[in-house]
Design an enzyme around this catalytic site. Structure first.
Site, short mmCIF file in Angstrom:
data_model
loop_
_atom_site.label_atom_id
_atom_site.label_comp_id
_atom_site.label_asym_id
_atom_site.label_seq_id
_atom_site.Cartn_x
_atom_site.Cartn_y
_atom_site.Cartn_z
N LYS A 180 6.27 -3.04 -0.86
CA LYS A 180 4.93 -3.24 -1.42
C LYS A 180 3.93 -2.90 -0.32
CE LYS A 180 2.19 -6.04 -0.94
NZ LYS A 180 1.02 -6.40 -0.06
N THR A 236 -0.53 -6.04 3.18
CA THR A 236 0.59 -6.05 4.11
C THR A 236 1.69 -5.16 3.57
OG1 THR A 236 0.10 -8.27 4.81
CG2 THR A 236 2.37 -7.54 5.08
N ASN A 277 -12.57 -2.94 -1.07
CA ASN A 277 -12.49 -3.75 0.14
C ASN A 277 -13.77 -4.50 0.47
OD1 ASN A 277 -9.74 -3.36 1.26
ND2 ASN A 277 -10.35 -1.23 0.97
N SER A 283 -12.45 -14.13 -2.15
CA SER A 283 -11.86 -15.38 -2.66
C SER A 283 -12.60 -15.84 -3.90
CB SER A 283 -11.92 -16.47 -1.60
OG SER A 283 -13.26 -16.76 -1.28
#
Lengths: 393, 393
Positions: free
Chosen positions: B175, B186, B388, B393
């Site tokens: 991934k 990540t 981005n 959140s």
């Protein structure tokens, strides 16, 4: 408030026709003496434009009588024809001003890999040298025309000046949109002074100033092939400057111009000052700040008014141990005065950070030493991408 | 075509509730033996997430019985509470599978600086360990669920497999959206094999493979705190693999996954392969390619279908002489097969370059040696900035 403020300098800005817009595109600054001392700092890019190669040769004796600058073309990667264009430009200036071509700095800015039109440049030099011989050439208006003629995608001319109580002064002009322009924008700076200083002293002062100002503006991480900062000294005040005082004034001038460049960076919506404190050394503080300034994820977050401190730490963590000593779990981060991270753990809620204004401060405390440095950058925005993705020719 | 292809592996993917979307977010892969050999490569970021710190300890004996991975939170910069969450996750897996927690790798991906909800993770582990004990856990469908559970902003699961004529096989899942996701995406990779190999051999093969594949994917220059590539070996085929053949197959698998990651990089409109040829060494070729891949000006130009080769050379010129020997005025550049620059001068007209397709090749000939390397990157787009800059959140 321009390069003509110090005694002994004349300036001109004319339209040579190099810019498609039809605006001013050729500037000339002449040092009328009595001294013709000078210092320069060039780009550290190994791919240097023809005018940089030429001007490096000019600087071998530290003597400069005039500087000619054009926008509308970088004259970089244009081979021997391009170098001949630069040489011919210096010769044309020299012939008209009755000086040596070996004392004429040349600067160019614009698209890489395309030839400058020498006929247009030569005609522009004729106009500029005619203008510079008039009385008007020593007025602030002439300095402003020169500052306008070196603009590319800058939205406003950039000038600064300082008058010492001791009787000498400094004037300056700059162009550059934070390396953000189509075709690779270039930072060009011309600084004039009528203080009495040797070329070696000018060199010391100029390197001390650029190290903590222009070298710490890293708007988008790209390095131009044409960057040139020049400091010309006429000595016309007759006053020998104290080098410490002169250097301090020069740093102020360069910081002023640096912040003007940052504030006019293409596409930017935020001006970000990244301060790294309690580093082992000044260089280590800069290394950490530079890594953060080059994180596209961090820069995008700032554009989105997102105080994403995780991206600050992730970027800091990419700095090799040899370049900056710190405990990655001992770092504090404050954004616009709100301590969002203490010793590597969340502290104040990120919602408390207000990023709606243009100015942003990021304070990174390494707890590793006692040195501090600030680096200036911008956010990564839609306008940045737009302005740099438009077809360049 | 999944991590369950090799004999001796079971997998599960469940919904623990960590992702706001409500999708699959916890994956488990168990090595049923007889061997429990393993090798890993972790991020070189000094700021390592808690699961990386934990997993590094697990690898001290080269033995791994299971790997548990969650999306929905990176568990990085979450202090001792965060480390306890990672530890408790491994303990929960170990208790349910009757293995040692010291043989359980943990991987996390998501936003930095926020605690994972341990109750949700524990409940997810219960579900996953229940699922992995069923017969269905060794099917391709179970492998696919695991591959889906580690996705963050990936638009599709990424898997690869290889079957050797010698009787062993390799399966893999990955991934990662090119480091482009909100909150710092990540790269997580799990590779399984039933070949018989020692942990030291696995380590040699894995490092050889990642060096020329994942290490040469530089989508946006950012480095995660959580990157983990793991290779688990069950030996269940009973066939001792020839290490050279195994390494070659592993490189193919990793290159396949690398190109899948590139092709799914968030916001990207072009997949760019930068090949540097005739370098003094492999490392020097990579150094030049990496500098170009990190030029926002170059990347923006590609987005704009602009074959701006001046930006390629300007980026190459920022590489220090100690890192790559070449004459900056002796470089050739071809873009999508059109030789736009020869020996530092314009060659074919840039208009001949067609950049409308997704695939782009940039060939840089340094004329300095005989080594060649390719690095993969993406363009810099509006969508990159948009994805981005959204509040995280």
């Amino acid at each position: 408030m321009s390069v003509t403020l110090p005694a002994g300098f004349a300036a001109a800005g004319v339209t040579a026709g190099l810019k498609k817009s039809g605006g001013l595109d050729l500037a000339l600054v002449q040092n009328l003496g009595p001294l013709q001392n000078a210092a320069t700092v060039f780009t550290s890019n190994r791919c240097q434009a023809n005018p940089v190669i030429w001007s490096t040769q000019v600087m071998s004796d530290g003597r400069v009588s005039a500087i000619v600058l054009n926008s509308g073309g970088a004259n970089c990667y244009t081979g021997s024809i391009g170098f001949q264009t630069t040489h011919a430009t210096a010769e044309a200036v020299a012939a008209r001003l009755d000086i040596s071509s070996g004392d004429v700095l040349v600067c160019s800015t614009g698209l890489i890999g395309e030839q400058l039109n020498l006929d247009l440049v030569t005609a522009g030099v004729l106009d500029a040298t005619t203008a510079i011989k008039t009385d008007a050439a020593t007025t602030p208006e002439a300095g402003l025309l020169a500052a306008q003629a070196i603009m590319t995608t800058d939205t406003r001319p950039k000038q600064a000046a300082h008058e010492s109580a001791a009787g000498w002064s400094i004037g300056a002009m700059a162009k550059g949109a934070g390396m953000l322009a189509p075709g690779l924008a270039t930072m060009l700076v011309v600084i004039t002074t009528d203080a009495v200083l040797e070329s070696a002293e000018l060199d010391t002062a100029l390197h001390a100033a650029t190290r903590v100002t222009f070298d710490r503006l890293d708007s988008d991480g790209c390095m131009s092939t044409n960057d040139t900062v020049s400091l010309l000294c006429s000595g016309a005040s007759g006053v020998t400057a104290d080098l410490t005082e002169f250097t301090a004034a020069l740093i102020d001038i360069c910081r002023d111009l640096t912040l003007q460049l940052q504030g006019d960076a293409e596409g930017a919506a935020h001006d970000v000052a990244i301060t790294v404190t309690n580093a082992v050394s000044d260089d280590e503080a800069v290394a950490v700040a530079r890594a953060v300034s080059r994180s596209n994820l961090f820069k995008s977050a700032i554009f989105g008014n997102d105080p994403n401190w995780g991206r600050v730490l992730a970027a800091a963590g990419t700095v090799p141990v040899k370049d900056a000593a710190f405990d990655p779990y001992g770092i504090d981060v404050a954004i616009n005065g709100v301590q969002v991270c203490t010793a590597g753990e969340p502290d104040q809620p990120r919602d408390l950070v207000d990023l709606t204004g243009r100015g942003v401060t990021v304070l990174i405390d390494l707890h590793a030493g006692s040195e501090t440095a600030t680096l200036w950058t911008n956010d990564l925005t839609h306008d940045y991408v737009e302005e740099n993705s438009a077809y360049s020719s």
